[in-house]
Design an enzyme around this catalytic site. Sequence first.
Site, mmCIF file in Angstrom:
data_model
loop_
_atom_site.group_PDB
_atom_site.id
_atom_site.type_symbol
_atom_site.label_atom_id
_atom_site.label_comp_id
_atom_site.label_asym_id
_atom_site.label_seq_id
_atom_site.Cartn_x
_atom_site.Cartn_y
_atom_site.Cartn_z
ATOM 1 N N CYS A 114 113.008 76.565 73.668
ATOM 2 C CA CYS A 114 111.870 76.201 74.529
ATOM 3 C C CYS A 114 112.322 75.518 75.817
ATOM 4 O O CYS A 114 111.535 75.389 76.753
ATOM 5 C CB CYS A 114 110.895 75.308 73.772
ATOM 6 S SG CYS A 114 110.290 76.071 72.271
ATOM 7 N N HIS A 254 105.813 71.222 78.192
ATOM 8 C CA HIS A 254 105.946 72.444 77.383
ATOM 9 C C HIS A 254 104.705 72.588 76.508
ATOM 10 O O HIS A 254 104.248 71.622 75.886
ATOM 11 C CB HIS A 254 107.204 72.318 76.521
ATOM 12 C CG HIS A 254 107.314 73.372 75.475
ATOM 13 N ND1 HIS A 254 107.085 74.704 75.730
ATOM 14 C CD2 HIS A 254 107.631 73.298 74.157
ATOM 15 C CE1 HIS A 254 107.261 75.401 74.619
ATOM 16 N NE2 HIS A 254 107.586 74.567 73.650
ATOM 17 N N ASN A 284 102.373 78.793 71.790
ATOM 18 C CA ASN A 284 103.693 78.331 72.225
ATOM 19 C C ASN A 284 104.540 79.547 72.596
ATOM 20 O O ASN A 284 104.995 80.273 71.718
ATOM 21 C CB ASN A 284 104.340 77.533 71.084
ATOM 22 C CG ASN A 284 105.726 77.017 71.440
ATOM 23 O OD1 ASN A 284 106.280 77.367 72.478
ATOM 24 N ND2 ASN A 284 106.275 76.191 70.568
HETATM 25 N N1 ACO Z 1 96.618 76.790 58.101
HETATM 26 C C1 ACO Z 1 96.142 75.980 57.139
HETATM 27 N N2 ACO Z 1 96.905 75.063 56.525
HETATM 28 C C2 ACO Z 1 98.172 74.961 56.888
HETATM 29 C C3 ACO Z 1 98.740 75.792 57.876
HETATM 30 C C4 ACO Z 1 97.912 76.733 58.483
HETATM 31 N N3 ACO Z 1 98.350 77.559 59.454
HETATM 32 N N4 ACO Z 1 100.032 75.445 58.033
HETATM 33 C C5 ACO Z 1 100.290 74.452 57.187
HETATM 34 N N5 ACO Z 1 99.171 74.157 56.483
HETATM 35 C C6 ACO Z 1 98.985 73.150 55.459
HETATM 36 C C7 ACO Z 1 100.278 72.732 54.784
HETATM 37 O O1 ACO Z 1 100.634 73.631 53.785
HETATM 38 C C8 ACO Z 1 99.908 71.372 54.259
HETATM 39 O O2 ACO Z 1 99.188 71.553 53.068
HETATM 40 P P1 ACO Z 1 99.341 70.504 51.847
HETATM 41 O O3 ACO Z 1 98.873 69.182 52.407
HETATM 42 O O4 ACO Z 1 98.452 71.078 50.810
HETATM 43 O O5 ACO Z 1 100.797 70.518 51.522
HETATM 44 C C9 ACO Z 1 98.961 70.818 55.303
HETATM 45 O O6 ACO Z 1 98.486 71.966 56.048
HETATM 46 C C10 ACO Z 1 99.593 69.850 56.246
HETATM 47 O O7 ACO Z 1 100.830 70.396 56.658
HETATM 48 P P2 ACO Z 1 101.780 69.661 57.655
HETATM 49 O O8 ACO Z 1 102.957 70.520 57.959
HETATM 50 O O9 ACO Z 1 102.027 68.284 57.191
HETATM 51 O O10 ACO Z 1 100.811 69.603 58.949
HETATM 52 P P3 ACO Z 1 101.022 68.874 60.306
HETATM 53 O O11 ACO Z 1 99.900 67.981 60.584
HETATM 54 O O12 ACO Z 1 102.418 68.334 60.434
HETATM 55 O O13 ACO Z 1 100.877 70.088 61.335
HETATM 56 C C11 ACO Z 1 102.301 71.501 62.667
HETATM 57 C C12 ACO Z 1 101.797 71.183 61.266
HETATM 58 C C13 ACO Z 1 101.135 71.951 63.516
HETATM 59 C C14 ACO Z 1 103.344 72.608 62.553
HETATM 60 C C15 ACO Z 1 102.931 70.207 63.248
HETATM 61 O O14 ACO Z 1 103.892 69.677 62.384
HETATM 62 C C16 ACO Z 1 103.578 70.464 64.576
HETATM 63 O O15 ACO Z 1 102.903 70.702 65.544
HETATM 64 N N6 ACO Z 1 104.896 70.372 64.650
HETATM 65 C C17 ACO Z 1 105.589 70.685 65.879
HETATM 66 C C18 ACO Z 1 106.088 72.048 65.702
HETATM 67 C C19 ACO Z 1 106.151 72.832 66.944
HETATM 68 O O16 ACO Z 1 105.389 72.705 67.874
HETATM 69 N N7 ACO Z 1 107.116 73.745 66.914
HETATM 70 C C20 ACO Z 1 107.271 74.665 67.964
HETATM 71 C C21 ACO Z 1 108.666 74.881 68.287
HETATM 72 S S1 ACO Z 1 109.410 73.468 68.948
HETATM 73 C C22 ACO Z 1 108.651 73.207 70.324
HETATM 74 O O17 ACO Z 1 108.218 74.143 70.966
HETATM 75 C C23 ACO Z 1 108.500 71.851 70.740
#
Ligand code: ACO
Length: 327
Positions: A114, A254, A284
């Site tokens: 990214c 970003h 993204n």
């Molecule tokens: N739909 C529904 N539920 C989902 C989904 C989905 N698409 N994905 C995960 N879940 C569930 C999980 O299984 C979990 O369920 P559980 O509680 O029963 O175990 C619950 O939602 C919570 O999951 P978490 O991973 O803890 O959710 P979080 O609040 O951390 O959000 C996310 C996840 C959006 C990926 C977040 O961690 C995030 O934004 N991280 C940054 C990642 C990112 O942006 N990466 C891109 C590349 S790097 C960059 O560009 C910066």
Amino acid sequence: MDPNVMILGSGHAVPERILSNSDLEVMVKTSDQWIVERTGIRQRHIAAPGAALSDLAASAAMAALDNAGLNPADIDLIILGTVSGDMKFPATACFVQEKIGAHGAVAFDISAACSGFLYSLQVAAAMMQGGNYRHALVIGGEILSALVDWKDRDTCVLFGDGAGAVVLGPSQQGRGLLGACMATDGRHTQLLHSPGGGSLHPPSAASLAAGLHFIRMEGREVFRHAVLSMEQALQKALLQAGVEVQALDLLIPHQANLRIIEAVGKRFDFPAERTLVNVDRFGNTSAASIPIALDEARRSGRLQPGDLVGLVTFGAGFTAAAAVLRI
Ligand code: ACO
């Protein structure tokens, strides 16, 4: 520092096909509400099967050249930030050089996920400062949909495809790149990666069956590092530019996730009205996200000549980068 290069033109290109959150609801166990609440994403553009990143990148490049009032023959350097190029080799920038007919240009790719566009911008600026390059095309582009496991709800809702480009040339009237920063922290390579398909895990029936070619991510850890690293990178670029954050007319972070954007804004106490958000429409797009947003801001008039803009990013590696420019 005194600027030596400035943006002469910008452009972007995205695939026609739009994949909405409701489309995803029938592909994996997810909901529009979950995706919007956790990420701010409502839709993303997805390339057709068989589409080449070099085509998207060439379209963005031609739009940027047109915007700058220059021809491909004027370009002597092409740097493309990407982790989803057409092939392992040659560099996708070589295909772009041929597609746009910039035959006099040196062309190569930079792999910084990214952060690919902001790494490329800084490498181009340094090369131009050396005096051997006058006009550079700096492109960020991805077809990450080719690396996404469409059965993995943790990742497949996040990414989109696209490309953005700028033409850099000699600065005038104090306009251009005032401050910049690049950072790398290789201790966390395993938190966000696509481990298969390289020399470590060459493509094989076993590596495909294990899904090693897909994007794997520890979302929460990535989130935590992203906010911290973006704060530090922007601080360094501002310091080098000699400007306070509040002097920025626009901040373009970003576009990974609305919550990351908001968290970074909060750390600087920076107003949301002056922070660009388009993650809702594009998802993204990795290396493409900043140049797409920058082009939208320039074309819509949200960024005017003379305005100060801050750009900041974070990606796999981990990599982080920032830049402060007078447009
Ligand atoms: N739909 C529904 N539920 C989902 C989904 C989905 N698409 N994905 C995960 N879940 C569930 C999980 O299984 C979990 O369920 P559980 O509680 O029963 O175990 C619950 O939602 C919570 O999951 P978490 O991973 O803890 O959710 P979080 O609040 O951390 O959000 C996310 C996840 C959006 C990926 C977040 O961690 C995030 O934004 N991280 C940054 C990642 C990112 O942006 N990466 C891109 C590349 S790097 C960059 O560009 C910066």
